[in-house]
Motif scaffolding. Structure first.
Motif, PDB file in Angstrom:
ATOM      1  N   GLY B 229       0.818  -1.196   0.000  1.00 53.56           N
ATOM      2  CA  GLY B 229       0.000   0.000   0.000  1.00 53.56           C
ATOM      3  C   GLY B 229       0.854   1.249   0.000  1.00 53.56           C
ATOM      4  O   GLY B 229       0.941   1.936   1.008  1.00 53.56           O
ATOM      5  N   VAL B 230       1.524   1.524  -1.114  1.00 52.04           N
ATOM      6  CA  VAL B 230       2.363   2.715  -1.189  1.00 52.04           C
ATOM      7  C   VAL B 230       1.500   3.918  -1.577  1.00 52.04           C
ATOM      8  O   VAL B 230       1.480   4.924  -0.879  1.00 52.04           O
ATOM      9  CB  VAL B 230       3.513   2.515  -2.202  1.00 52.04           C
ATOM     10  CG1 VAL B 230       4.289   3.811  -2.413  1.00 52.04           C
ATOM     11  CG2 VAL B 230       4.438   1.396  -1.743  1.00 52.04           C
ATOM     12  N   VAL B 231       0.784   3.796  -2.660  1.00 55.93           N
ATOM     13  CA  VAL B 231      -0.003   4.922  -3.179  1.00 55.93           C
ATOM     14  C   VAL B 231      -1.352   5.019  -2.475  1.00 55.93           C
ATOM     15  O   VAL B 231      -1.859   6.099  -2.228  1.00 55.93           O
ATOM     16  CB  VAL B 231      -0.162   4.804  -4.705  1.00 55.93           C
ATOM     17  CG1 VAL B 231      -0.996   5.931  -5.264  1.00 55.93           C
ATOM     18  CG2 VAL B 231       1.205   4.756  -5.371  1.00 55.93           C
ATOM     19  N   LYS B 232      -1.940   3.885  -2.187  1.00 55.57           N
ATOM     20  CA  LYS B 232      -3.158   3.880  -1.351  1.00 55.57           C
ATOM     21  C   LYS B 232      -3.140   2.649  -0.450  1.00 55.57           C
ATOM     22  O   LYS B 232      -2.401   1.708  -0.699  1.00 55.57           O
ATOM     23  CB  LYS B 232      -4.427   3.918  -2.202  1.00 55.57           C
ATOM     24  CG  LYS B 232      -4.408   3.142  -3.495  1.00 55.57           C
ATOM     25  CD  LYS B 232      -5.733   3.293  -4.219  1.00 55.57           C
ATOM     26  CE  LYS B 232      -5.570   3.777  -5.645  1.00 55.57           C
ATOM     27  NZ  LYS B 232      -6.793   3.689  -6.437  1.00 55.57           N
ATOM     28  N   ASP B 233      -3.968   2.672   0.578  1.00 53.83           N
ATOM     29  CA  ASP B 233      -4.020   1.542   1.502  1.00 53.83           C
ATOM     30  C   ASP B 233      -4.456   0.283   0.759  1.00 53.83           C
ATOM     31  O   ASP B 233      -5.373   0.326  -0.060  1.00 53.83           O
ATOM     32  CB  ASP B 233      -5.003   1.831   2.633  1.00 53.83           C
ATOM     33  CG  ASP B 233      -4.522   2.967   3.523  1.00 53.83           C
ATOM     34  OD1 ASP B 233      -3.320   3.011   3.808  1.00 53.83           O
ATOM     35  OD2 ASP B 233      -5.358   3.803   3.907  1.00 53.83           O
ATOM     36  N   GLN B 294       0.682  -0.129  -5.251  1.00 56.23           N
ATOM     37  CA  GLN B 294       2.126   0.022  -5.103  1.00 56.23           C
ATOM     38  C   GLN B 294       2.695   1.079  -6.033  1.00 56.23           C
ATOM     39  O   GLN B 294       3.672   1.743  -5.694  1.00 56.23           O
ATOM     40  CB  GLN B 294       2.844  -1.309  -5.381  1.00 56.23           C
ATOM     41  CG  GLN B 294       2.468  -2.456  -4.437  1.00 56.23           C
ATOM     42  CD  GLN B 294       2.741  -2.151  -2.978  1.00 56.23           C
ATOM     43  OE1 GLN B 294       1.853  -1.729  -2.250  1.00 56.23           O
ATOM     44  NE2 GLN B 294       3.975  -2.316  -2.555  1.00 56.23           N
TER      45      GLN B 294
END
Lengths: 329, 329
Positions: B229-233, B294
């Motif tokens: 979950g880099v860009v969103k959870d 990601q």
């Protein structure tokens, strides 16, 4: 007319966004990915003082005029501003000098992760940049320069307080104090004004582009290894002439070819030139290269500008204790 | 007319590409990023035989009917096809069962990297999935089931060859034989026909999208940790109801929240369901989720299809030695 005004208002809102709401979503994500840099832990004062003295002492080297400080300068934010650095044997080091600010506590150190603690890094530098034939060759010099009382004070109760191991430990203790929180941490903790709109936009772009996949944790990096050149070879973009095999030289594993430690980005705007070979001098260009070779993304000038603005917000302050001491004793 | 034919020919070349040339560039990049999976190293035959017998023995557990094989099935490619698995105490394990094929040799094991070798993983399973109150509780059962000669043969010269440590070592020796090279390795080594055009296109997309930034090395993963979950959870895309904090539970470091080991992708098409909680059953959906959370990328259906086709080419063969032995002795 009323309708036009409503439309203009709506357009205005779109441009400005809903700062409160958008900030909180971005802050929550940034907290999850990075988290603030914590101040240094309490440390043994005598050990820190000894480490500080050792750090700035340029007499403890093969040429008698090189020290840790030679490649980690106060005016260069703990790095040295050069692509590669001259060592005490008059040779160039194999890779770019990295900043020591915020460096202690990373799971591995140096470009290829070949030293696992700052203490071992310091010990290794005795036979590396400091040019001694063996680590033990430094000990007579340390005694000669009156370091024995300092070691005894720092490591009381040890049968032999002055050793290469304690030399490393003292330097690690000193370097552990060199933590540089800044505006980004204030913003993470809730101070809305600590980051400007462009910096926040850059943070969002940094995350959305995928940079945070590797550059994560409170240092925005420093925790993992990555191949430099995922989508294309790094030298096609950096113009590097030396194709450094990276971590493969340590592990002898072909899967580690061109693998390097993910660099932390704290103070990155003050620690040019960039990459293991110092091949890129400009931060915007470094951002462009990373997006191209790691993520296959061609950033727009606006995106590069926003990310760079965000990276500039990661600049802290040179720690007060990090300056050449007036009294070297 | 001649000009039209030349134009049509040129268009044809554009569509088909220059297969020889394009293949070689892609192959060079793939070799640099991944490299072929090597066959298992030579091993101690008695140790492997002992490990194999232990692996398939379902009597060595608290309930007398659970074994390593219960969650690592031959028909499920060394995983078990379930989101979570029942253990010998009748509870569900906390995370999805991972395939043991190609698993030995990774720098850490399990979803959160809390065991560093397959031997320690096996030892840990005694008090985990196998349900003993302590690791030592397994030893009387091993003696009772006639394992002593097998341990003596596998570990000659040891004062006490039957121990939990040697139990782990035998299981690691057996699992180290479970290596599954496949068509992808043939292609990496120069067999052009081993991958079809869509699979090669998928490989290119896999690299260009940034997947290979984390999924690298001969296992296409397994070497690093990453925040899920880099860009969103992640749960916004997977629908997970349990927000597993991941590696933070091991390190107590908030920077490790939602951090998991990067999964290897060998045999991924045969080891659904996906992710630590088995929340996604379909490989295409898993690919879509990964790109979204990601890398912040919305893949087209064609891109997802190509990447999935490539991932399917990573399927090897179930190793000959990996089946319930006819003779458990």
């Amino acid at each position: 007319m009323r309708r036009n005004r409503a439309l203009l208002l709506a357009m205005g809102l779109c441009l400005v966004g809903d700062p409160g709401h958008a900030d909180e979503a971005l802050r929550a994500r940034a907290r999850a990915l990075f988290g603030p840099l914590e101040p240094p832990a309490a440390s043994n004062v005598a050990e820190v003082a000894l480490g500080r003295r050792l750090f700035f002492d340029t007499a403890i080297s093969a040429d008698g005029r090189t020290g840790c400080v030679s490649c980690h300068l106060p005016g260069q934010w703990g790095a040295d501003g050069r692509a590669r650095s001259p060592d005490a044997r008059g040779r160039l080091t194999s890779r770019n000098s990295q900043t020591i600010f915020n460096a202690v506590g990373q799971p591995a150190l140096r470009w290829v992760g070949d030293r696992d603690t700052a203490a071992r890094q310091a010990e290794g530098s005795l036979t590396g940049s400091l040019g001694f034939a063996s680590t033990a060759d430094a000990l007579p010099l340390l005694r000669q320069r009156g370091y024995e009382p300092g070691f005894r004070a720092a490591f009381p109760g040890m049968a032999e307080p002055l050793s290469t191991a304690t030399y490393g430990r003292a330097l690690e203790a000193f370097q552990a104090t060199l933590v540089t929180p800044g505006r980004f941490d204030d913003w993470l903790r809730g101070d809305d004004a600590a980051l400007g709109p462009l910096e926040q936009q850059g943070l969002q772009t940094f995350i959305d582009t995928g940079c945070a996949g590797c550059h994560r944790g409170p240092r925005l990096g420093g925790e993992a290894f990555a191949k430099f050149g995922v989508v294309k070879d790094y030298w096609t973009e950096t113009g590097s002439t030396d194709r450094d095999t990276g971590r493969e030289a340590v592990t002898r594993n072909p899967a580690d070819r061109h693998v390097f430690r993910v660099q932390m980005l704290r103070n990155v705007a003050r620690t040019a030139p960039y990459f293991h070979d110092g091949s890129v001098a400009d931060l915007r260009e470094a951002v462009r290269v990373m997006a191209a070779v790691q993520l296959g993304r061609t950033l727009t000038a606006a995106e590069t500008g926003a990310i760079t603005a965000f990276l500039e917000s990661l600049t802290g302050s040179v720690p007060a204790g990090f300056s050449t001491p007036a009294d070297p004793g």
